[in-house]
Motif scaffolding. Structure first.
Motif, short mmCIF file in Angstrom:
data_model
loop_
_atom_site.label_atom_id
_atom_site.label_comp_id
_atom_site.label_asym_id
_atom_site.label_seq_id
_atom_site.Cartn_x
_atom_site.Cartn_y
_atom_site.Cartn_z
N SER A 208 1.73 1.18 5.45
CA SER A 208 3.55 0.24 5.12
C SER A 208 4.39 -0.19 6.31
CB SER A 208 4.30 1.18 4.20
OG SER A 208 3.97 2.82 4.22
N LYS A 209 5.19 -0.19 6.13
CA LYS A 209 5.87 -1.52 7.34
C LYS A 209 5.00 -1.72 8.13
CE LYS A 209 9.94 1.88 5.93
NZ LYS A 209 10.57 2.84 6.50
N THR A 210 4.05 -2.37 7.95
CA THR A 210 3.19 -3.44 8.63
C THR A 210 3.05 -5.07 8.90
OG1 THR A 210 1.11 -3.08 7.25
CG2 THR A 210 1.49 -1.38 9.06
N GLN A 211 2.63 -5.85 8.91
CA GLN A 211 2.40 -7.26 9.04
C GLN A 211 1.22 -7.25 7.98
OE1 GLN A 211 2.71 -9.39 12.33
NE2 GLN A 211 3.62 -8.21 13.39
N ILE A 212 0.61 -6.26 7.22
CA ILE A 212 -0.33 -6.80 6.45
C ILE A 212 0.54 -7.42 5.02
CG2 ILE A 212 -1.97 -5.71 4.68
CD1 ILE A 212 -3.26 -3.71 7.24
N THR A 213 0.15 -8.37 4.44
CA THR A 213 1.11 -9.15 2.97
C THR A 213 0.37 -8.55 1.60
OG1 THR A 213 -0.92 -10.42 2.69
CG2 THR A 213 1.20 -11.13 4.69
N PRO A 214 1.21 -8.33 0.79
CA PRO A 214 0.34 -7.40 -0.62
C PRO A 214 -0.51 -8.47 -0.77
CG PRO A 214 2.84 -7.75 -0.20
CD PRO A 214 2.76 -8.36 0.37
N GLN A 215 -0.61 -10.26 -0.67
CA GLN A 215 -2.15 -10.71 -0.62
C GLN A 215 -2.99 -10.17 -0.96
OE1 GLN A 215 0.83 -12.16 0.43
NE2 GLN A 215 1.42 -13.22 -1.99
N ALA A 216 -3.34 -9.83 0.98
CA ALA A 216 -4.78 -9.40 1.63
C ALA A 216 -4.45 -8.00 1.27
CB ALA A 216 -4.61 -9.43 3.29
N TRP A 217 -3.58 -7.23 0.63
CA TRP A 217 -3.68 -5.62 0.52
C TRP A 217 -4.55 -5.69 -0.88
CZ3 TRP A 217 -5.26 -2.45 3.27
CH2 TRP A 217 -5.02 -0.86 2.98
N ALA A 218 -4.61 -6.85 -1.70
CA ALA A 218 -4.60 -6.85 -3.67
C ALA A 218 -6.10 -7.00 -3.21
CB ALA A 218 -4.42 -8.17 -3.56
N LYS A 219 -6.38 -7.57 -2.11
CA LYS A 219 -8.26 -7.80 -1.80
C LYS A 219 -8.76 -6.87 -1.31
CE LYS A 219 -7.94 -12.83 -1.12
NZ LYS A 219 -7.85 -13.91 0.71
#
Length: 237
Positions: A197-208
């Motif tokens: 959390s509170k990084t530049q990782i997007t929800p879309q990338a994290w879903a993968k």
């Protein structure tokens, strides 16, 4: 009663290590001379650390296997780098913790972290931990828990941490990592929990990532900042 007394002496006074505490499991038992040398090295290093920082840094606690584990705890404001060489002489260092301590990722003695072969848990929260330190610890065979939230680590450092063969829990909250780290994290098959959390990782990338790691369930990560198990996978912003 005698065992309790010995534990009390060891933890409170820090002046005695019972020989049984020095006998590593599944290893050749050291002789009396070797035991004495190990004990002396540990006590001298612990005393120097206490003098350097003005508080107890090395704390011994009995493990489930009857062998003592050493917890290293740097406090708020401590300048970590000068004390790192002394860690090599401590007995059975399993845990190294530093919160709001002053750590220079490009300073002296960073490589010492990679020489702590028994290390299982490293927590450098709110410090200058970065990619150099990540590279230093990348070869540790027993390291399972790494918390480097609110630090300087980047995607390059995550790539180094991916080399850890037995990493299970990883906390990267409030760091500089991006979607570029997601494919790397996806390859870490032993992960049981992670916070980003509170990084530049997007929800879309994290879903993968979540699709690739169905074993990371709602209660399958170690919340390092709170020091307890709970919650769920945290991704994106």
């Amino acid at each position: 009663m005698m065992r309790i007394l010995l534990v009390g002496i060891c933890l409170i006074a820090g002046s005695f290590l019972p020989p049984a505490a020095l006998a590593q499991p599944n290893a050749e038992k050291p002789d009396a001379a070797q035991l004495k040398e190990i004990q002396q090295r540990h006590l001298q290093a612990a005393a120097k650390l206490q003098k350097l920082y003005g508080h107890r840094v090395a704390i011994l606690k009995p493990g489930e296997d009857g062998v003592y584990n050493c917890y290293v705890h740097f406090s708020k404001g401590d300048i970590v780098n000068p004390g790192l060489p002394l860690l090599k002489d401590l007995f059975n260092v399993k845990h190294v913790y530093a919160a709001a301590a002053r750590f220079d990722d490009k300073g002296e003695n960073v490589e010492v972290l990679g020489e702590l072969s028994e290390l299982e848990d490293l927590q450098f929260y709110l410090t200058g931990f970065g990619d150099n330190a990540a590279k230093a610890i990348a070869g540790l065979p027993k390291l399972k828990h790494v918390s480097v939230s609110t630090t300087l680590i980047t995607d390059s450092g995550v790539a180094e941490l991916a080399r850890l063969p037995n990493l299970e829990y990883l906390s990267l909250t409030e760091t500089r990592i991006t979607d570029a780290s997601v494919p790397v994290l996806t390859e870490m098959k032993k992960l049981r929990g992670i916070t980003v959390s509170k990084t530049q990782i997007t929800p879309q990338a994290w879903a993968k990532f979540q699709q690739a790691h169905p074993q990371v369930t709602e209660r399958a990560y170690w919340d390092f900042n709170a020091g307890q198990v709970g919650g769920g996978v945290q991704g994106g912003r």
